[in-house]
Write a protein that holds these residues in place. Structure first.
Motif, PDB file in Angstrom:
ATOM      1  N   ASN A 177     -55.713 -25.604  36.163  1.00 54.90           N
ATOM      2  CA  ASN A 177     -55.505 -24.514  35.190  1.00 54.90           C
ATOM      3  C   ASN A 177     -54.947 -23.415  35.960  1.00 54.90           C
ATOM      4  OD1 ASN A 177     -55.257 -22.688  33.133  1.00 54.90           O
ATOM      5  ND2 ASN A 177     -57.589 -22.263  33.076  1.00 54.90           N
ATOM      6  N   PRO A 178     -54.027 -23.231  36.040  1.00 56.71           N
ATOM      7  CA  PRO A 178     -53.200 -21.845  36.886  1.00 56.71           C
ATOM      8  C   PRO A 178     -54.136 -20.614  36.846  1.00 56.71           C
ATOM      9  CG  PRO A 178     -51.457 -22.948  35.814  1.00 56.71           C
ATOM     10  CD  PRO A 178     -52.762 -23.598  35.131  1.00 56.71           C
ATOM     11  N   PRO A 179     -54.515 -20.100  35.951  1.00 55.03           N
ATOM     12  CA  PRO A 179     -55.399 -18.814  36.139  1.00 55.03           C
ATOM     13  C   PRO A 179     -56.789 -19.156  36.774  1.00 55.03           C
ATOM     14  CG  PRO A 179     -54.574 -19.036  33.783  1.00 55.03           C
ATOM     15  CD  PRO A 179     -54.262 -20.342  34.493  1.00 55.03           C
ATOM     16  N   TYR A 180     -57.244 -20.218  36.790  1.00 59.49           N
ATOM     17  CA  TYR A 180     -58.576 -20.670  37.301  1.00 59.49           C
ATOM     18  C   TYR A 180     -58.057 -20.700  38.856  1.00 59.49           C
ATOM     19  CZ  TYR A 180     -62.923 -23.057  38.750  1.00 59.49           C
ATOM     20  OH  TYR A 180     -64.089 -23.297  39.524  1.00 59.49           O
ATOM     21  N   LEU A 181     -57.164 -21.568  39.203  1.00 57.63           N
ATOM     22  CA  LEU A 181     -56.685 -21.562  40.689  1.00 57.63           C
ATOM     23  C   LEU A 181     -56.344 -20.378  41.238  1.00 57.63           C
ATOM     24  CD1 LEU A 181     -54.516 -24.774  40.371  1.00 57.63           C
ATOM     25  CD2 LEU A 181     -57.025 -24.501  41.086  1.00 57.63           C
ATOM     26  N   LYS A 182     -55.682 -19.246  40.553  1.00 58.92           N
ATOM     27  CA  LYS A 182     -55.509 -18.105  40.977  1.00 58.92           C
ATOM     28  C   LYS A 182     -56.686 -17.288  41.363  1.00 58.92           C
ATOM     29  CE  LYS A 182     -53.160 -13.689  39.688  1.00 58.92           C
ATOM     30  NZ  LYS A 182     -54.223 -13.005  40.311  1.00 58.92           N
ATOM     31  N   TRP A 183     -57.624 -17.292  40.381  1.00 54.80           N
ATOM     32  CA  TRP A 183     -59.156 -16.786  40.448  1.00 54.80           C
ATOM     33  C   TRP A 183     -59.731 -17.380  41.877  1.00 54.80           C
ATOM     34  CZ3 TRP A 183     -63.778 -19.428  40.056  1.00 54.80           C
ATOM     35  CH2 TRP A 183     -64.955 -18.557  40.433  1.00 54.80           C
ATOM     36  N   ILE A 184     -59.656 -18.572  42.226  1.00 52.94           N
ATOM     37  CA  ILE A 184     -60.122 -19.009  43.214  1.00 52.94           C
ATOM     38  C   ILE A 184     -59.434 -18.327  44.671  1.00 52.94           C
ATOM     39  CG2 ILE A 184     -60.410 -20.801  45.053  1.00 52.94           C
ATOM     40  CD1 ILE A 184     -60.463 -22.719  42.412  1.00 52.94           C
ATOM     41  N   GLY A 185     -58.204 -18.220  44.429  1.00 53.34           N
ATOM     42  CA  GLY A 185     -57.621 -17.579  45.639  1.00 53.34           C
ATOM     43  C   GLY A 185     -57.779 -16.114  45.636  1.00 53.34           C
ATOM     44  N   ASP A 186     -58.027 -15.567  44.424  1.00 46.81           N
ATOM     45  CA  ASP A 186     -58.502 -14.093  44.506  1.00 46.81           C
ATOM     46  C   ASP A 186     -59.797 -13.716  45.208  1.00 46.81           C
ATOM     47  OD1 ASP A 186     -55.917 -13.423  43.225  1.00 46.81           O
ATOM     48  OD2 ASP A 186     -56.777 -13.202  41.247  1.00 46.81           O
ATOM     49  N   VAL A 187     -60.592 -14.708  44.951  1.00 43.57           N
ATOM     50  CA  VAL A 187     -62.009 -14.338  45.161  1.00 43.57           C
ATOM     51  C   VAL A 187     -62.135 -14.611  46.667  1.00 43.57           C
ATOM     52  CG1 VAL A 187     -64.449 -15.320  45.007  1.00 43.57           C
ATOM     53  CG2 VAL A 187     -62.964 -14.766  42.853  1.00 43.57           C
ATOM     54  N   VAL A 188     -61.628 -15.926  47.298  1.00 43.68           N
ATOM     55  CA  VAL A 188     -61.775 -16.393  48.519  1.00 43.68           C
ATOM     56  C   VAL A 188     -60.429 -15.850  49.465  1.00 43.68           C
ATOM     57  CG1 VAL A 188     -62.006 -18.401  50.083  1.00 43.68           C
ATOM     58  CG2 VAL A 188     -63.102 -18.445  47.748  1.00 43.68           C
ATOM     59  N   PRO A 189     -60.810 -14.792  50.214  1.00 38.78           N
ATOM     60  CA  PRO A 189     -59.687 -14.359  51.105  1.00 38.78           C
ATOM     61  C   PRO A 189     -59.103 -15.454  51.901  1.00 38.78           C
ATOM     62  CG  PRO A 189     -61.937 -13.507  51.948  1.00 38.78           C
ATOM     63  CD  PRO A 189     -61.999 -14.122  50.599  1.00 38.78           C
ATOM     64  N   GLU A 190     -57.991 -15.445  52.560  1.00 40.32           N
ATOM     65  CA  GLU A 190     -57.408 -15.952  53.482  1.00 40.32           C
ATOM     66  C   GLU A 190     -58.077 -16.058  54.723  1.00 40.32           C
ATOM     67  OE1 GLU A 190     -55.470 -18.678  54.014  1.00 40.32           O
ATOM     68  OE2 GLU A 190     -54.649 -18.680  52.273  1.00 40.32           O
TER      69      GLU A 190
END
Length: 144
Positions: A131-144
């Motif tokens: 689910n794109p919004p879920y994957l985006k959320w992971i990226g938003d919460v976990v910094p590079e």
């Protein structure tokens, strides 16, 4: 005849009033379906633990350190495995960790340094679709 006209007018009016809401729902659904994430940018890692207490401590540390966005703890799995030449069977708890693929080495290091097992399981699989919004959320919460 008057009743039919009244129903028709009410139906038409409610349709006109609902049009902005339906348009918003449609555009949101379309954007959710078309948002893209690079395949393999995120991963799911799996770790077995001897009990719920250990799993919760590990999960809390992993999320607090921003090594993962979410850890699911799945209770009471049965593991059958070979250890030191013997077939063993134990009840364990499974952690499912969602994070950026780039964080897997740090997750593995954290687990190795805080896990009670001599050889802790840490395996991961890249997420190729989701689910794109879920994957985006992971990226938003976990910094590079």
């Amino acid at each position: 005849m008057r009743g039919a006209l009244r129903i028709f007018c009410l139906t038409l009016l409610s349709s006109v009033l609902m049009l902005p809401v339906l348009r918003w729902i449609g555009s949101r659904s379309f954007s959710m379906a078309t948002e893209t994430q690079s395949s393999g940018t995120h991963s799911a890692a799996f770790v077995t633990c001897p009990n719920d207490t250990v799993a919760k401590e590990l999960a809390r540390g992993i999320v607090e350190k921003k090594l993962a966005a979410c850890v699911n703890i799945i209770p009471q799995i049965t593991s059958v495995y070979e250890w030191q030449g013997k077939i063993e069977e134990d009840t364990e708890v499974l952690m499912m960790i969602k994070t950026r693929s780039s964080k897997i080495p740090a997750v593995a290091e954290y687990v190795r340094s805080h896990h009670p097992y001599e050889v802790a399981e840490v395996i991961s699989f890249p997420i190729h679709q989701g689910n794109p919004p879920y994957l985006k959320w992971i990226g938003d919460v976990v910094p590079e």
